[in-house]
Design a protein around this motif. Structure first.
Motif, PDB file in Angstrom:
ATOM      1  N   UNK A  30      42.600  56.668  23.296  1.00  0.00           N
ATOM      2  CA  UNK A  30      42.139  55.842  22.177  1.00  0.00           C
ATOM      3  C   UNK A  30      41.787  54.432  22.650  1.00  0.00           C
ATOM      4  N   UNK A  31      42.650  53.866  23.475  1.00  0.00           N
ATOM      5  CA  UNK A  31      42.412  52.510  23.975  1.00  0.00           C
ATOM      6  C   UNK A  31      41.164  52.456  24.858  1.00  0.00           C
ATOM      7  N   UNK A  32      41.034  53.439  25.752  1.00  0.00           N
ATOM      8  CA  UNK A  32      39.856  53.461  26.627  1.00  0.00           C
ATOM      9  C   UNK A  32      38.589  53.724  25.817  1.00  0.00           C
ATOM     10  N   UNK A  33      38.721  54.556  24.776  1.00  0.00           N
ATOM     11  CA  UNK A  33      37.567  54.837  23.932  1.00  0.00           C
ATOM     12  C   UNK A  33      37.080  53.603  23.197  1.00  0.00           C
ATOM     13  N   UNK A  34      37.994  52.670  22.934  1.00  0.00           N
ATOM     14  CA  UNK A  34      37.608  51.422  22.279  1.00  0.00           C
ATOM     15  C   UNK A  34      37.052  50.406  23.272  1.00  0.00           C
ATOM     16  N   UNK A  35      37.045  50.761  24.559  1.00  0.00           N
ATOM     17  CA  UNK A  35      36.456  49.880  25.568  1.00  0.00           C
ATOM     18  C   UNK A  35      37.434  49.009  26.304  1.00  0.00           C
ATOM     19  N   UNK A  36      38.737  49.176  26.025  1.00  0.00           N
ATOM     20  CA  UNK A  36      39.725  48.344  26.706  1.00  0.00           C
ATOM     21  C   UNK A  36      39.908  48.799  28.159  1.00  0.00           C
ATOM     22  N   UNK A  37      40.123  47.840  29.022  1.00  0.00           N
ATOM     23  CA  UNK A  37      40.465  48.142  30.414  1.00  0.00           C
ATOM     24  C   UNK A  37      41.974  48.337  30.490  1.00  0.00           C
ATOM     25  N   UNK A  38      42.414  49.432  31.116  1.00  0.00           N
ATOM     26  CA  UNK A  38      43.826  49.789  31.148  1.00  0.00           C
ATOM     27  C   UNK A  38      44.339  49.784  32.582  1.00  0.00           C
ATOM     28  N   UNK A  39      45.478  49.144  32.793  1.00  0.00           N
ATOM     29  CA  UNK A  39      46.210  49.254  34.048  1.00  0.00           C
ATOM     30  C   UNK A  39      47.573  49.845  33.729  1.00  0.00           C
ATOM     31  N   UNK A  40      48.013  50.827  34.518  1.00  0.00           N
ATOM     32  CA  UNK A  40      49.302  51.486  34.294  1.00  0.00           C
ATOM     33  C   UNK A  40      50.327  51.006  35.298  1.00  0.00           C
ATOM     34  N   UNK A  41      51.588  51.017  34.871  1.00  0.00           N
ATOM     35  CA  UNK A  41      52.732  50.816  35.757  1.00  0.00           C
ATOM     36  C   UNK A  41      53.833  51.735  35.255  1.00  0.00           C
ATOM     37  N   UNK A  42      54.709  52.166  36.163  1.00  0.00           N
ATOM     38  CA  UNK A  42      55.676  53.191  35.793  1.00  0.00           C
ATOM     39  C   UNK A  42      57.124  52.720  35.871  1.00  0.00           C
ATOM     40  N   UNK A  43      57.357  51.474  36.268  1.00  0.00           N
ATOM     41  CA  UNK A  43      58.707  50.919  36.173  1.00  0.00           C
ATOM     42  C   UNK A  43      58.600  49.427  35.864  1.00  0.00           C
ATOM     43  N   UNK A  44      59.711  48.837  35.474  1.00  0.00           N
ATOM     44  CA  UNK A  44      59.712  47.468  34.950  1.00  0.00           C
ATOM     45  C   UNK A  44      59.216  46.451  35.974  1.00  0.00           C
ATOM     46  N   UNK A  45      59.715  46.520  37.189  1.00  0.00           N
ATOM     47  CA  UNK A  45      59.361  45.508  38.172  1.00  0.00           C
ATOM     48  C   UNK A  45      57.922  45.683  38.663  1.00  0.00           C
ATOM     49  N   UNK A  46      57.459  46.927  38.733  1.00  0.00           N
ATOM     50  CA  UNK A  46      56.053  47.149  39.061  1.00  0.00           C
ATOM     51  C   UNK A  46      55.170  46.530  37.974  1.00  0.00           C
ATOM     52  N   UNK A  47      55.586  46.704  36.721  1.00  0.00           N
ATOM     53  CA  UNK A  47      54.838  46.101  35.628  1.00  0.00           C
ATOM     54  C   UNK A  47      54.822  44.593  35.708  1.00  0.00           C
ATOM     55  N   UNK A  48      55.974  44.001  35.996  1.00  0.00           N
ATOM     56  CA  UNK A  48      56.051  42.541  36.124  1.00  0.00           C
ATOM     57  C   UNK A  48      55.139  42.054  37.246  1.00  0.00           C
ATOM     58  N   UNK A  49      55.190  42.730  38.400  1.00  0.00           N
ATOM     59  CA  UNK A  49      54.357  42.305  39.531  1.00  0.00           C
ATOM     60  C   UNK A  49      52.875  42.406  39.199  1.00  0.00           C
ATOM     61  N   UNK A  50      52.479  43.478  38.533  1.00  0.00           N
ATOM     62  CA  UNK A  50      51.059  43.634  38.191  1.00  0.00           C
ATOM     63  C   UNK A  50      50.615  42.584  37.178  1.00  0.00           C
ATOM     64  N   UNK A  51      51.501  42.246  36.245  1.00  0.00           N
ATOM     65  CA  UNK A  51      51.149  41.232  35.256  1.00  0.00           C
ATOM     66  C   UNK A  51      50.954  39.870  35.897  1.00  0.00           C
ATOM     67  N   UNK A  52      51.736  39.562  36.929  1.00  0.00           N
ATOM     68  CA  UNK A  52      51.602  38.269  37.594  1.00  0.00           C
ATOM     69  C   UNK A  52      50.429  38.244  38.571  1.00  0.00           C
ATOM     70  N   UNK A  53      49.961  39.417  38.977  1.00  0.00           N
ATOM     71  CA  UNK A  53      48.861  39.485  39.936  1.00  0.00           C
ATOM     72  C   UNK A  53      47.506  39.589  39.237  1.00  0.00           C
ATOM     73  N   UNK A  54      47.446  40.395  38.186  1.00  0.00           N
ATOM     74  CA  UNK A  54      46.195  40.654  37.475  1.00  0.00           C
ATOM     75  C   UNK A  54      46.137  39.820  36.199  1.00  0.00           C
ATOM     76  N   UNK A  55      44.958  39.595  35.703  1.00  0.00           N
ATOM     77  CA  UNK A  55      44.785  38.811  34.485  1.00  0.00           C
ATOM     78  C   UNK A  55      44.883  39.732  33.278  1.00  0.00           C
ATOM     79  N   UNK A  56      46.044  39.735  32.627  1.00  0.00           N
ATOM     80  CA  UNK A  56      46.301  40.623  31.502  1.00  0.00           C
ATOM     81  C   UNK A  56      46.145  39.878  30.179  1.00  0.00           C
ATOM     82  N   UNK A  57      45.717  40.620  29.162  1.00  0.00           N
ATOM     83  CA  UNK A  57      45.611  40.039  27.821  1.00  0.00           C
ATOM     84  C   UNK A  57      46.765  40.465  26.924  1.00  0.00           C
ATOM     85  N   UNK A  58      47.367  41.618  27.214  1.00  0.00           N
ATOM     86  CA  UNK A  58      48.479  42.104  26.411  1.00  0.00           C
ATOM     87  C   UNK A  58      49.220  43.167  27.209  1.00  0.00           C
ATOM     88  N   UNK A  59      50.539  43.269  26.977  1.00  0.00           N
ATOM     89  CA  UNK A  59      51.365  44.248  27.680  1.00  0.00           C
ATOM     90  C   UNK A  59      52.038  45.164  26.666  1.00  0.00           C
TER      91      UNK A  59
END
Length: 277
Positions: A30-59
Motif C-alpha cells: 500500500x505504501x509503495x503503491x502510494x509512491x512512498x520510498x521504503x527502507x526496511x530494518x529488522x532490529x532496533x539498532x539497525x533501524x536507529x543506524x539507518x535513521x541516522x544515516x539516511x534522510x527519513x521523513x517518518x519511522x
C-alpha cells in the motif's frame, strides 16, 4: 478529498522497523503503491543506524524487536538532534495502556495496534507527515533553505563512537529526569537505551565526569532545591518526590551538598554548594 493532503509521495522516505515479513506485505504494498520510498530494518539498532544515516521523513517502529526493543531505538532517535524531529509511529501487537504510555513518553507521535488495516496506517502516516511539514513551514525560510549540518565521518554504523556515546547519555538522562523518585537500576536503565551497564557507566564517566549514581544524586538534590524555593511542599514530601528513602537521609545529603539545611535554604530562598574538598 482528505483534509490531510499528503506531501508529494516521491519525496517522502519511510523507515519500517519490524521483524515480521508476511504480515507487513499488505502495508508495504500500500505504501509503495502510494509512491512512498521504503527502507526496511529488522532490529532496533539497525533501524536507529539507518535513521541516522539516511534522510527519513517518518519511522514505523515495532515494539518487540528482540534484546533491544523499539522503545530504546525511539529514545535514541529523540536524543539525537539529527533525528529528533522525525515522527515515530509504534506498531505493536500489545494493546496495554502501560505499553502505549511508554511509547508516547519515549517520544512517539502515535501508536497502532496489530493487526491493523493498511488504510488506517496510511491515514495516520499522512496526518503525521502533514503535521511535520506544518512544523517545518513555521521555520524561517533562511533556515529551511540551508544545507543540513555536516556530520562527522562515520564507521559505517551511521554515527561516530562519540556521537553514539552522547546519544546514549542524553537518552539515559531523559529517563532519569523523567521520574527521579523511581530511577531504574543501572542494568535496566542501560537496557532501556539499547546498551549494557559497563558502556553506560563509561559514557557517564567520560562525558559527565561522574558515575551514573552521582548524576542521579546531584539531579535529585538540584530538583529538591528548586522545589524548596518554588513550591509549598513539605520537606518530607520533597524528599519522597525526588527519591530519597527518608527525610533524614535527604537532609543529610542536602546539607553536605549545599552547605545548608533544607529548612535554611527555604527560609533564605537560596542555596550554596559547599566548596570541593
Amino acid at each position: 478529498m482528505s483534509y490531510w493532503s499528503p506531501p508529494e509521495p516521491r519525496r517522502v522516505h519511510l523507515l519500517v522497523v519490524d521483524e515480521g515479513v508476511d504480515e507487513l506485505k499488505p502495508l508495504l504494498e500500500t505504501l509503495r503503491g502510494a509512491g512512498y520510498r521504503i527502507t526496511r530494518a529488522f532490529d532496533a539498532m539497525e533501524g536507529y543506524r539507518r535513521a541516522t544515516t539516511l534522510q527519513m521523513d517518518l519511522v514505523l517502529l515495532d515494539v518487540g524487536l528482540g534484546s533491544t526493543d523499539g522503545f530504546a531505538a525511539c529514545r535514541l532517535l529523540k536524543a539525537d538532534p539529527a533525528t529528533a524531529d522525525i515522527p515515530v509511529i509504534f506498531l505493536t501487537s500489545s494493546a496495554s495502556l502501560e505499553e502505549r504510555l511508554t511509547g508516547l513518553r519515549a517520544g512517539a507521535v502515535d501508536y497502532i495496534v496489530k493487526p491493523f488495516d493498511p488504510a488506517e496506517v496510511m491515514a495516520r502516516v499522512e496526518i503525521h507527515l502533514a503535521l511535520a511539514e506544518s512544523r517545518r513551514s513555521r521555520i524561517s525560510p533562511s533556515t529551511q533553505s540551508a544545507s543540513p549540518p555536516e556530520r562527522p565521518a562515520t564507521n559505517g554504523d551511521g554515527a561516530t563512537g562519540s556521537d553514539m556515546d552522547r546519544m546514549l547519555m542524553q537518552a539515559a538522562e531523559r529517563l532519569i529526569l523523567a521520574d527521579l523518585s523511581h530511577v531504574l537500576p543501572l542494568r535496566e536503565l542501560a537496557a532501556r537505551v539499547g546498551t549494557h551497564e559497563k558502556r553506560l557507566s563509561r559514557v557517564f564517566k567520560e562525558l559527565a565526569n561522574c558515575t551514573v549514581f552521582e548524576f542521579v544524586r546531584e539531579a535529585r538534590l538540584h530538583e529538591a532545591h528548586r522545589l524548596l524555593i518554588e513550591s509549598a511542599m513539605r520537606i518530607e514530601e520533597i524528599a519522597a518526590a525526588v527519591g530519597f528513602s527518608s527525610a533524614a537521609n535527604f537532609a543529610t545529603a542536602f546539607r553536605e551538598y549545599f552547605n545548608c539545611t533544607p529548612s535554611a535554604c527555604r527560609q533564605a530562598g537560596v542555596g550554596r554548594r559547599a566548596p570541593d574538598a
